[in-house]
Design a protein around this motif. Structure first.
Motif, mmCIF file in Angstrom:
data_model
loop_
_atom_site.group_PDB
_atom_site.id
_atom_site.type_symbol
_atom_site.label_atom_id
_atom_site.label_comp_id
_atom_site.label_asym_id
_atom_site.label_seq_id
_atom_site.Cartn_x
_atom_site.Cartn_y
_atom_site.Cartn_z
ATOM 1 N N GLY A 72 0.477 -0.868 0.096
ATOM 2 C CA GLY A 72 0.165 -0.165 -0.014
ATOM 3 C C GLY A 72 0.643 1.265 -0.270
ATOM 4 N N GLY A 73 2.457 1.104 0.328
ATOM 5 C CA GLY A 73 2.958 2.296 0.384
ATOM 6 C C GLY A 73 3.221 3.122 -1.027
ATOM 7 N N LEU A 74 3.391 2.618 -2.110
ATOM 8 C CA LEU A 74 3.905 3.105 -3.413
ATOM 9 C C LEU A 74 2.088 4.212 -3.953
ATOM 10 N N GLU A 75 1.060 3.205 -2.992
ATOM 11 C CA GLU A 75 -0.621 3.888 -3.515
ATOM 12 C C GLU A 75 -0.499 4.902 -2.538
ATOM 13 N N LEU A 76 -0.276 4.735 -1.690
ATOM 14 C CA LEU A 76 -0.376 5.914 -0.702
ATOM 15 C C LEU A 76 0.346 7.003 -0.784
ATOM 16 N N LEU A 77 1.517 6.662 -1.401
ATOM 17 C CA LEU A 77 2.455 7.765 -2.220
ATOM 18 C C LEU A 77 2.236 8.669 -3.307
ATOM 19 N N ALA A 78 1.167 7.272 -4.350
ATOM 20 C CA ALA A 78 0.006 8.058 -5.437
ATOM 21 C C ALA A 78 -0.380 9.373 -5.046
ATOM 22 N N ALA A 79 -1.488 9.509 -4.515
ATOM 23 C CA ALA A 79 -2.003 9.627 -4.124
ATOM 24 C C ALA A 79 -2.013 10.902 -3.040
ATOM 25 N N LEU A 80 -1.301 10.245 -2.533
ATOM 26 C CA LEU A 80 -0.523 11.704 -1.246
ATOM 27 C C LEU A 80 0.285 12.839 -2.735
ATOM 28 N N ARG A 81 1.070 12.829 -3.911
ATOM 29 C CA ARG A 81 1.887 13.677 -5.080
ATOM 30 C C ARG A 81 0.268 13.849 -5.425
ATOM 31 N N GLU A 82 -0.598 13.192 -6.061
ATOM 32 C CA GLU A 82 -1.161 13.631 -6.634
ATOM 33 C C GLU A 82 -2.453 15.035 -6.065
ATOM 34 N N ALA A 83 -2.364 15.042 -4.529
ATOM 35 C CA ALA A 83 -3.200 15.882 -3.499
ATOM 36 C C ALA A 83 -1.954 16.932 -2.965
ATOM 37 N N ARG A 84 -0.772 16.722 -3.791
ATOM 38 C CA ARG A 84 0.107 17.795 -4.038
ATOM 39 C C ARG A 84 0.370 17.630 -2.409
ATOM 40 N N THR A 85 0.570 17.194 -1.947
ATOM 41 C CA THR A 85 1.230 17.169 -0.327
ATOM 42 C C THR A 85 2.821 16.750 -0.234
ATOM 43 N N PRO A 86 3.373 17.560 0.664
ATOM 44 C CA PRO A 86 5.007 16.835 -0.060
ATOM 45 C C PRO A 86 5.230 16.081 1.203
ATOM 46 N N CYS A 87 5.707 15.298 0.317
ATOM 47 C CA CYS A 87 6.675 14.207 1.399
ATOM 48 C C CYS A 87 8.162 13.382 1.514
ATOM 49 N N ALA A 88 8.283 12.834 2.168
ATOM 50 C CA ALA A 88 9.634 13.357 2.761
ATOM 51 C C ALA A 88 9.885 10.810 2.776
ATOM 52 N N VAL A 89 11.541 11.105 2.701
ATOM 53 C CA VAL A 89 10.781 9.523 3.171
ATOM 54 C C VAL A 89 12.593 9.609 4.269
ATOM 55 N N VAL A 90 11.575 8.850 5.874
ATOM 56 C CA VAL A 90 12.824 9.167 7.107
ATOM 57 C C VAL A 90 13.113 8.343 7.385
ATOM 58 N N SER A 91 14.203 8.212 6.807
ATOM 59 C CA SER A 91 14.685 6.409 7.399
ATOM 60 C C SER A 91 16.824 6.333 8.320
ATOM 61 N N SER A 92 16.706 5.431 8.472
ATOM 62 C CA SER A 92 18.230 5.168 9.363
ATOM 63 C C SER A 92 18.794 4.135 7.793
ATOM 64 N N TRP A 105 11.342 1.362 -7.653
ATOM 65 C CA TRP A 105 9.940 1.779 -8.208
ATOM 66 C C TRP A 105 9.518 2.543 -8.533
ATOM 67 N N GLY A 106 10.568 3.451 -9.112
ATOM 68 C CA GLY A 106 9.511 4.796 -10.669
ATOM 69 C C GLY A 106 9.127 5.874 -9.404
ATOM 70 N N ALA A 107 9.622 5.571 -8.101
ATOM 71 C CA ALA A 107 8.611 6.885 -7.146
ATOM 72 C C ALA A 107 9.606 7.584 -6.863
ATOM 73 N N SER A 108 9.007 9.227 -5.719
ATOM 74 C CA SER A 108 9.826 10.196 -5.803
ATOM 75 C C SER A 108 9.450 11.075 -4.776
ATOM 76 N N VAL A 109 10.239 11.666 -4.132
ATOM 77 C CA VAL A 109 9.910 12.551 -2.960
ATOM 78 C C VAL A 109 10.564 13.699 -2.953
ATOM 79 N N GLU A 110 10.468 14.811 -2.147
ATOM 80 C CA GLU A 110 10.769 16.090 -1.963
ATOM 81 C C GLU A 110 11.910 15.499 -0.920
ATOM 82 N N LEU A 111 12.383 14.829 -0.631
ATOM 83 C CA LEU A 111 13.172 15.286 0.872
ATOM 84 C C LEU A 111 13.763 13.227 0.671
ATOM 85 N N ILE A 112 14.899 13.475 1.248
ATOM 86 C CA ILE A 112 14.993 12.036 1.993
ATOM 87 C C ILE A 112 15.732 12.059 3.238
ATOM 88 N N VAL A 113 15.723 12.005 4.152
ATOM 89 C CA VAL A 113 16.963 12.126 5.401
ATOM 90 C C VAL A 113 16.952 10.372 5.875
#
Length: 143
Positions: A72-92, A105-113
């Motif tokens: 469900g992660g890629l689908e959620l990310l696509a929906a957030l991008r469609e809604a123009r919600t800024p997205c980040a990946v925060v990971s260790s 996976w053909g995905a992108s975000v505005e910020l990676i931490v």
């Protein structure tokens, strides 16, 4: 990402340590690479050659083939991008790993931490990287 098994296999191969899935989950998940290497090898210092090997393995085609998106992660990310919600990946995880997964996976975000970033100094589960991402995206973390 659903990557624990891929990471376990990567660390086991690089260190030569016997680390089954239960040991990985009980002892290693949530720790940084240097700690895990010290823990699995019993050494007081993490061998730089092992750390380099781990980084190379984290950006290999074999590794990316073993990592799956969170259901469900890629689908959620696509929906957030469609809604123009800024997205980040925060990971260790390492930046190369995160960027490789997103590209595969053909995905992108505005910020990676990432865990190997200089800022913030703290890593998850500490809230600092999440608050850092929210500040960089200029969003209220309560939203």
């Amino acid at each position: 990402a659903d990557s624990e098994e891929a990471h376990r296999l990567r660390f086991s191969a690089a260190t030569g340590a016997d680390c089954d899935a239960q040991r990985w989950m009980d002892e290693c998940v949530g720790h940084d690479s240097e700690w895990i290497v010290r823990h699995l090898t019993g050494a007081s210092e993490a061998d730089p050659a092992i750390l380099e090997d781990l980084e190379n393995r984290a950006s290999s085609p074999e590794f990316f083939a073993a990592v799956r998106p969170t259901p469900g992660g890629l689908e959620l990310l696509a929906a957030l991008r469609e809604a123009r919600t800024p997205c980040a990946v925060v990971s260790s995880g390492l930046r190369a790993y995160i960027e490789g997964c997103l590209a595969a996976w053909g995905a992108s975000v505005e910020l990676i931490v990432a865990g190997d970033d200089a800022e913030p100094a703290a890593h998850k589960p500490d809230p600092a990287p999440y608050l850092y991402a929210a500040a960089r995206l200029k969003v209220d973390p309560r939203d």
